[in-house]
Motif scaffolding. Structure first.
Motif, PDB file in Angstrom:
ATOM      1  N   ILE A   1       0.736  -1.250   0.242  1.00  0.00           N
ATOM      2  CA  ILE A   1       0.110  -0.003   0.191  1.00  0.00           C
ATOM      3  C   ILE A   1       0.802   1.620   0.448  1.00  0.00           C
ATOM      4  O   ILE A   1       0.946   2.038  -0.733  1.00  0.00           O
ATOM      5  CB  ILE A   1      -1.003  -0.169   1.598  1.00  0.00           C
ATOM      6  CG1 ILE A   1      -2.083  -0.941   0.933  1.00  0.00           C
ATOM      7  CG2 ILE A   1      -1.833   1.128   0.784  1.00  0.00           C
ATOM      8  CD1 ILE A   1      -2.614  -1.239   1.969  1.00  0.00           C
ATOM      9  N   LEU A   2       2.168   1.270   0.610  1.00  0.00           N
ATOM     10  CA  LEU A   2       3.088   2.549   0.736  1.00  0.00           C
ATOM     11  C   LEU A   2       3.100   2.877  -0.589  1.00  0.00           C
ATOM     12  O   LEU A   2       3.473   3.733  -0.538  1.00  0.00           O
ATOM     13  CB  LEU A   2       4.172   2.131   2.047  1.00  0.00           C
ATOM     14  CG  LEU A   2       4.887   3.119   2.096  1.00  0.00           C
ATOM     15  CD1 LEU A   2       4.369   4.699   2.449  1.00  0.00           C
ATOM     16  CD2 LEU A   2       6.268   3.136   2.379  1.00  0.00           C
TER      17      LEU A   2
ATOM     18  N   THR B   1       1.153   4.125  -3.425  1.00  0.00           N
ATOM     19  CA  THR B   1       0.502   5.592  -2.605  1.00  0.00           C
ATOM     20  C   THR B   1       1.711   6.287  -3.096  1.00  0.00           C
ATOM     21  O   THR B   1       1.497   7.614  -3.395  1.00  0.00           O
ATOM     22  CB  THR B   1       0.933   5.556  -1.267  1.00  0.00           C
ATOM     23  OG1 THR B   1      -0.492   4.070  -0.518  1.00  0.00           O
ATOM     24  CG2 THR B   1      -0.358   7.040  -0.858  1.00  0.00           C
TER      25      THR B   1
ATOM     26  N   ILE C   1       1.326   9.647  -5.817  1.00  0.00           N
ATOM     27  CA  ILE C   1       1.270  10.554  -5.056  1.00  0.00           C
ATOM     28  C   ILE C   1       2.575  10.646  -6.437  1.00  0.00           C
ATOM     29  O   ILE C   1       1.885  12.647  -6.832  1.00  0.00           O
ATOM     30  CB  ILE C   1       1.742  10.916  -4.252  1.00  0.00           C
ATOM     31  CG1 ILE C   1       0.427  10.624  -3.485  1.00  0.00           C
ATOM     32  CG2 ILE C   1       2.261  12.305  -3.865  1.00  0.00           C
ATOM     33  CD1 ILE C   1       1.011  10.729  -2.088  1.00  0.00           C
TER      34      ILE C   1
END
Length: 106
Positions: free
Chosen positions: A12-13, A16, A20
């Motif tokens: 998930i990191l 993300t 971004i």
């Protein structure tokens, strides 16, 4: 069980960070292209840096995700990139990998 949760959180990191970086760089590029007062050489340089950042994010982060989550079979969306690229794994910069090879032969 905690190892699976840890892997999911890392995944998930990474996703993300990719999203971004893509969204932010695209917003900057579009803002510069739509505003006529920003059509100077400095802002076109910023566009080039943003494009380079997009290429770096799309080429290195998926490879790092593959190294973290898989058994080393290669990045499945582009096996040529991850198995033949030496730019994201710390090798290939200034001959450091060749320097290590010659020092181990002596």
């Amino acid at each position: 069980m905690s190892g699976d949760l840890f892997s999911i959180l890392w995944f998930i990191l990474f996703i993300t960070m990719i999203l971004i970086a893509l969204v932010a760089n695209i917003i900057i590029i579009l803002a510069i292209l739509t505003d006529k007062s920003m059509h100077t050489s400095t802002y076109f340089y910023i566009i080039n840096v943003d494009i380079a950042d997009i290429v770096l994010v799309l080429s290195c982060l998926p490879e790092r995700m593959d190294a973290l989550f898989s058994s080393g079979d290669g990045f499945h969306l582009g096996i040529f990139v991850s198995t033949n690229s030496k730019t994201c794994n710390g090798k290939g910069h200034g001959g450091h990998d060749r320097e290590h090879e010659t020092s181990t032969k002596n």
